[in-house]
Structures are given as structure tokens and as C-alpha cells.
Design a protein around this motif. Sequence first.
Motif, mmCIF file in Angstrom:
data_model
loop_
_atom_site.group_PDB
_atom_site.id
_atom_site.type_symbol
_atom_site.label_atom_id
_atom_site.label_comp_id
_atom_site.label_asym_id
_atom_site.label_seq_id
_atom_site.Cartn_x
_atom_site.Cartn_y
_atom_site.Cartn_z
ATOM 1 N N ASP A 419 0.819 -1.222 0.000
ATOM 2 C CA ASP A 419 0.000 0.000 0.000
ATOM 3 C C ASP A 419 0.853 1.273 0.000
ATOM 4 N N GLY A 420 2.180 1.119 -0.124
ATOM 5 C CA GLY A 420 3.055 2.284 -0.176
ATOM 6 C C GLY A 420 3.581 2.729 1.173
ATOM 7 N N SER A 421 3.133 2.078 2.236
ATOM 8 C CA SER A 421 3.625 2.421 3.568
ATOM 9 C C SER A 421 5.021 1.844 3.785
ATOM 10 N N LEU A 422 5.697 2.322 4.803
ATOM 11 C CA LEU A 422 7.043 1.852 5.126
ATOM 12 C C LEU A 422 7.070 1.331 6.549
ATOM 13 N N THR A 423 7.476 0.064 6.740
ATOM 14 C CA THR A 423 7.542 -0.537 8.076
ATOM 15 C C THR A 423 8.988 -0.787 8.465
ATOM 16 N N LEU A 424 9.365 -0.329 9.658
ATOM 17 C CA LEU A 424 10.667 -0.629 10.243
ATOM 18 C C LEU A 424 10.481 -1.777 11.231
ATOM 19 N N TYR A 425 11.410 -2.739 11.197
ATOM 20 C CA TYR A 425 11.342 -3.890 12.096
ATOM 21 C C TYR A 425 12.352 -3.685 13.223
ATOM 22 N N ILE A 426 11.824 -3.510 14.424
ATOM 23 C CA ILE A 426 12.632 -3.170 15.593
ATOM 24 C C ILE A 426 12.701 -4.401 16.483
ATOM 25 N N GLN A 427 13.834 -5.097 16.453
ATOM 26 C CA GLN A 427 13.951 -6.333 17.216
ATOM 27 C C GLN A 427 15.412 -6.702 17.424
ATOM 28 N N ASN A 428 15.634 -7.563 18.424
ATOM 29 C CA ASN A 428 16.993 -7.950 18.790
ATOM 30 C C ASN A 428 17.585 -8.948 17.800
ATOM 31 N N LYS A 429 16.797 -9.911 17.369
ATOM 32 C CA LYS A 429 17.273 -10.928 16.445
ATOM 33 C C LYS A 429 16.919 -10.547 15.015
ATOM 34 N N SER A 430 17.723 -11.015 14.082
ATOM 35 C CA SER A 430 17.507 -10.706 12.670
ATOM 36 C C SER A 430 16.144 -11.219 12.199
ATOM 37 N N PRO A 431 15.396 -10.398 11.454
ATOM 38 C CA PRO A 431 14.107 -10.848 10.916
ATOM 39 C C PRO A 431 14.330 -11.704 9.670
ATOM 40 N N ASP A 432 13.247 -12.078 9.005
ATOM 41 C CA ASP A 432 13.350 -12.848 7.765
ATOM 42 C C ASP A 432 14.145 -12.057 6.734
ATOM 43 N N ALA A 433 14.699 -12.771 5.774
ATOM 44 C CA ALA A 433 15.570 -12.147 4.774
ATOM 45 C C ALA A 433 14.891 -11.010 4.037
ATOM 46 N N ASP A 434 13.581 -11.130 3.762
ATOM 47 C CA ASP A 434 12.889 -10.097 2.997
ATOM 48 C C ASP A 434 12.646 -8.827 3.828
ATOM 49 N N LYS A 435 12.982 -8.893 5.130
ATOM 50 C CA LYS A 435 12.795 -7.731 6.001
ATOM 51 C C LYS A 435 14.119 -7.124 6.462
ATOM 52 N N GLN A 436 15.222 -7.715 6.050
ATOM 53 C CA GLN A 436 16.546 -7.284 6.504
ATOM 54 C C GLN A 436 16.813 -5.809 6.222
ATOM 55 N N ALA A 437 16.418 -5.344 5.047
ATOM 56 C CA ALA A 437 16.707 -3.960 4.655
ATOM 57 C C ALA A 437 16.036 -2.964 5.586
ATOM 58 N N TRP A 439 15.426 -3.570 8.900
ATOM 59 C CA TRP A 439 15.678 -3.985 10.284
ATOM 60 C C TRP A 439 16.486 -2.935 11.037
ATOM 61 N N LEU A 440 15.970 -2.540 12.181
ATOM 62 C CA LEU A 440 16.698 -1.676 13.100
ATOM 63 C C LEU A 440 17.037 -2.510 14.335
ATOM 64 N N PRO A 441 18.276 -2.978 14.470
ATOM 65 C CA PRO A 441 18.639 -3.868 15.576
ATOM 66 C C PRO A 441 18.405 -3.227 16.949
ATOM 67 N N ALA A 442 17.819 -4.009 17.851
ATOM 68 C CA ALA A 442 17.488 -3.538 19.197
ATOM 69 C C ALA A 442 18.353 -4.256 20.225
ATOM 70 N N PRO A 443 18.541 -3.666 21.400
ATOM 71 C CA PRO A 443 19.303 -4.336 22.455
ATOM 72 C C PRO A 443 18.518 -5.514 23.020
ATOM 73 N N ASN A 444 19.214 -6.378 23.714
ATOM 74 C CA ASN A 444 18.567 -7.503 24.390
ATOM 75 C C ASN A 444 18.124 -7.037 25.772
ATOM 76 N N GLY A 445 17.286 -6.019 25.765
ATOM 77 C CA GLY A 445 16.832 -5.386 27.003
ATOM 78 C C GLY A 445 16.037 -4.140 26.662
#
Length: 479
Positions: A419-437, A439-445
Amino acid sequence: MFTKRDLLRTAALAAITVTAAKAIPANAQAKAEWPDIREAKAIAEEGFIYGLPIVMNYAVMYEYSVDKNSGQFKAPFNQIHNEARVFTYKDTAIITPNSDTPYSLLWTDLRAEPIVLSVPAVEKTRYYSVMLCDGNTFNYGYLGSRATGGEAGDYMVVGPDWKGATPPGIKKVFQSSTQFSIVAYRTQLFNAADMPNVEKVQAGYKVQPLSAYLKQPAPAAVPAIDFPKANAELVKKNFFEYLDFALQFAPAGPEETQIRAKLARIGVGAGKTFDFKDLPLTHKIEIGLGMRDGEEKVVKYLASGQKEVNGWKIGSLFGDRQFYSGDWLKRAAAAKGGIYGNDAVEAVYPLTKTLADGEVLDGSKHNYTLTFPAGQLPPVNAFWSVTMYDGKTQLLIENPINRYLINSPMLPGMKKNADGSLTLYIQNKSPDADKQANWLPAPNGEIYLVMRLYWPRPEAPSVLPVGQGTWQPPGIKRA
């Protein structure tokens, strides 16, 4: 029922009784100039709030321009240091550091004479700013894309006591309220391959004493200063000693008269009749409690003194002397939230540690998303970013892809939704390959997120006026 504070005071006073003969000299029982312990505690609370930015600034100055062995040293006074890189998790002297723009940093010593800053012509497509921030953490001037345009020019920075005519060739004079002042240059980097172009711009940043600029003899050298060693831990233990030292380089403004007089009552600053270290231990215990109360007020202000929009705290915390007008709590909150931030016209900083419902963001427990609807990216004239920090230290975090933020120059390499929106994935572990671009790496806490909107657009949709704008940051969602 005893509170935690009552127990702390009881234990402290018990310790005092045991060591009274050693800790308190015989003449310490009756000095007329000492305040009583209740007054000392009240002054400490107010003095801590007033002095927090000043002491924090001194600690950074010491590590950056005084102690060559600090591990954070940049350059001696009046010499510019260019960073041909962005800040990483290894940079620990400043909390919530900007990792968008390579910094050039300059600490000025204005005691002997003014200095002249020269900036080169910078292309309009590249944002840059030069922020002048003194020892009071007042932002007293700007150069750069927004403030002065992209033209080359010479500008003069003077100390608090300087009086004189503006020399020919100087476009503008900026007056610091303190004898030492930081000049922070931010130069936009588009991508890793763009660094050589940033270095060319940085090479055009020049600094020289006024006498050299005018090709005149230099004035007499100023006395050397024995700067007390400082770091984050030392300033916590000896807060008022550092404040006492720093205030000698900061003449009091009209709005500071009252608080300076109060500080003198506990042996801090000009006008004191004794040194802070000479106070009895009983007073120092109460002063410690007062400082704790002051810090609690600062934390509370950061949590509730700004407008909350979709879980983000949005406020205008940074500015010049007139902006604060003696509101020391706002100034302390600004420093604790992220010292050396910009005025709102230069950058706005939505920040959050929670979801919209108040739940603390924690990378060890959940994954999160941040989605900008189609056509609703942050409205800026320069660029925007979302930066990840450790929720407890407010420092950048080490991560497997060395990515500390996602910003607008990265958009061409990111994936948008159908739909043209942009989603950032905020998480400690790497997401699926199609979401890597995305991905904003988060701390383990615990997580601390700061959005930076550089040169926000004044026209709608806009984040301005801060907290009341027609554009609002979308809320973080638990995945």
C-alpha cells in the motif's frame, strides 16, 4: 512506618556518630555562615537541577579537549577535529549521540581573544549545521544550510566580557555566555561511498584567533588552568566541587543571581565564605538526599513535561538564554535527555521508551514495528532518522550489522509495503531475509528510540509548532 529515605538518613547518622571525632573537626559545631541542614538540602535540590547541564558539559569538555588519555580526546582548545565517520557504540562520552552526520568538533577558549570561524560554500543538496553551545548549554548561534545558507563566510565568536567593533569581513558576531564553548558541526552523509565528499566539506571548516585573522600580534597568553579530572563516575561523587570549578568561567546572568546566592550558602561559586568540602558530614548527607530529589524531578519532567503523541514524547527542550529564561528544570531535562540538542527550528526530537499504552519497550521480550503510512514520512527540508539506543545507558548498541539507525537517505534500498507504507522492524534478532533492509537492531533489554527531524518544514503538514503540529509520529506496535 519508616520510608526508604528515613532508613537511609538513620543509617547515615549512625555512621556519623561512630566517626564523629575523625569526620567533624572541633570547630565544625558552630560556624554562623553554615546553613542549617534543611536549608542545605533545599539548596542542593535546586542547585543540582541548575548545575546538572553545566557539570555534564564540563565532563565532556575534559574528556574531549583536556585529557589526552581519556579515550575520547578529540583536540586541544581552539583546534578543530574532524571525524571522517559517524559515531558508534564505542563513543561513550556523550549520551544519545547522533550517528547520522559525521561531526567536526571544536572547543573554544575565549579568554585571551575572540576566534573566527570560516565555513566553505556547501552545495544546497547537502545539509550542514554549525551549532554554538556554551558552558551553560545555551545554544547561542547557528551557521549552516538553514541559518546562513550555503555560502562561504567568516564569523566571530567572542567571550562574555568582550566589547569591540566588528572587524571588516566578519559577517556576524556571536557572544558566548561562558569563557569555554563548544562548536558542533554536523555534515550530512548520504551513504558510505559519500564519505570523501564529506571530508572535502570538513576540510573547509577553519578556525583561527582574531589576531591571526587580522594579521596582528597575538595578545598575552592567558594563565594555564589546572582542570580537575572528570568522568561520568567522578562527577556523580563530587558534583558540587565540579560545579564550583565551572562557575568561575561563567559570569552570572540576571536570572542567575538568586540561585548563585543560594549556592554560595553551601560553599559553591562566587561570594562563598567557605569551601563546600568544609561542610559537616551531616550537611553532606542531606545534600546528597537533596540531589537525589532534584534528579527525580528531572526524570519526571522528561517523562511528563513534554507532550505525548502516540507514545512519543515531543517537546522543545533546547535553545538560548532567552529560551530558558531561568527555567533550570527544562534545561536539566534537555541535558539528561540528550545534551547538545538543537533548537526546534533546526531539529525536532520525538523520543520514546514505551508503547502508546505505557508498556516499556524491551528487546529481550518482544519484537516491534514502526509503520509510516503512504505519503506520511516525516516532513523535513533536510532529512530524518530513527536511532536505536540502549534504554539504560542511552548509548548506541553493538549489533551484527553495525546499523544504529534508519534514515531517509537509506530509503532507496528499503522495501515498502504493497500500500506504499514503510515498516521498520525493531527487534533484537535478525528478521526474515525479505525484512533485513528495514531492520533496526534492538538491544537484548530496554529500548530507547529517538527520531531526528532535521530542518522541519514550517508549513503543513509539519511537526511544528512542537507538540501541536499537523504531522504526528506513528506509534510503535508490538509484533
